[in-house]
Design a protein around this motif. Structure first.
Motif, short mmCIF file in Angstrom:
data_model
loop_
_atom_site.label_atom_id
_atom_site.label_comp_id
_atom_site.label_asym_id
_atom_site.label_seq_id
_atom_site.Cartn_x
_atom_site.Cartn_y
_atom_site.Cartn_z
N GLU A 46 0.78 -1.15 -0.05
CA GLU A 46 0.11 0.16 -0.14
C GLU A 46 0.65 1.32 -0.01
O GLU A 46 0.32 2.42 -0.10
N ASP A 47 2.32 1.04 0.17
CA ASP A 47 3.05 2.37 0.24
C ASP A 47 3.13 2.88 -1.25
O ASP A 47 3.61 4.01 -1.46
N GLY A 48 2.91 2.19 -2.12
CA GLY A 48 3.29 2.40 -3.76
C GLY A 48 4.36 2.59 -3.99
O GLY A 48 4.77 3.61 -5.12
#
Length: 296
Positions: A46-48
């Motif tokens: 989810e940090d991308g």
């Protein structure tokens, strides 16, 4: 900036920090590249940040960090990464040429580096030119994240920090550790006791890190876009080890080379053009002023 003057943690990290920055402008001595509570954590999906990875070169066990970069609009046929020049210098001072980039440290995604431009071949004591832009032999999956280069001077970065902009630093813990991210940090103002206090080509920063984070992207996350504003690089801590002095933030700031000047122009040029032809590795090093780059 926040967390100054607090007790430093993770003392065991100090011994290996020969390739990375020391502390930023913290007024008390420290034993590691950590500010107050260590806020490093493993990168999550989810940090991308899937386009952050490691550089693996034949002839060395070091695993410096690099990141995929892009421009808004059409992309070149091959991918481009930004990192530091000393990622391609071996322990014997010789240039490393058989190198590949592994996004997310995944060897299944490894792409060979076929073309390299650097700011210097002598990064020790020359950290303001310790940047490198490398072209890969192909385009990696479009699902991987890519950072946009952005010029941000010290004053602009300071004002964004005051207004609580979101900065972060990504890196790789040594030769075997995971990719991690440090948040709640960013560029800090230089002070008169900093060795690089007059050098406007670099940011000092207070992100937590350790050896292996060389080349890690210093990122500004703004309006849903991740901007590359600098790459993590310095060897200043070696001075304190040689002299026997402890780490001290007033003398040994964490340093990141700003995306500016020739570094920025090289990124834009290689991102707008096709990868250089041929399969043999090619390398150029920047010359003084605007003179053409020379073979490494």
């Amino acid at each position: 900036m926040h967390r100054r003057g607090r007790t430093m943690g993770c003392r065991a990290l100090a011994a290996g920090a020969l390739l990375l920055a020391g502390l930023s402008c913290v007024p008390t001595p420290s034993n590691a590249n950590i500010f107050g509570r260590d806020d490093r954590r493993d990168i999550a999906p989810e940090d991308g940040l899937s386009g952050v990875g490691t550089i693996v070169c034949e002839g060395t066990t070091r695993r410096p960090t690099a990141a995929l970069v892009t421009l808004e609009g059409p992309s070149s046929r091959a991918d481009v990464i930004a990192t530091v020049a000393h990622a391609f210098i071996g322990s014997n001072g010789q240039r490393l040429s058989a190198c590949e980039f592994r996004p997310g440290t995944d060897p299944a995604l490894a792409a060979r580096i076929v073309y390299l431009e650097t700011g210097t071949l002598s990064p020790e004591g020359n950290w303001h030119n310790d940047w490198a832009v490398a072209v890969l032999d192909r385009r990696l999956p479009e699902s991987l994240s890519r950072l946009r280069p952005r010029v941000l001077n010290e004053r602009q970065a300071e004002m964004k920090r005051v207004r609580h902009a979101h900065f972060l630093l990504a890196g790789h813990n040594g030769e075997r550790g995971p990719l991690q991210v440090s948040e709640r940090c960013g560029p800090v103002a230089k002070v008169n006791s900093d060795l690089n206090r007059f050098d406007r080509r670099v940011f000092n920063h207070d992100c937590d890190m350790m050896p292996g984070w060389s080349g890690g992207p210093l990122i500004l996350r703004e309006d849903g876009i991740d901007y590359l504003i600098a790459v993590n690089s310095t060897e200043v801590n070696a001075i304190t080890h040689i002299s026997g002095r402890p780490y001290n933030g007033r003398m040994n700031p964490n340093t990141a080379v700003r995306v500016d000047g020739r570094f920025h122009r090289t990124l834009e040029r290689l991102l707008k053009s096709d990868a250089p032809g041929g399969t043999a590795f090619r390398c150029l090093v920047a010359s003084m002023g605007d003179a053409p780059a020379l073979p490494c």
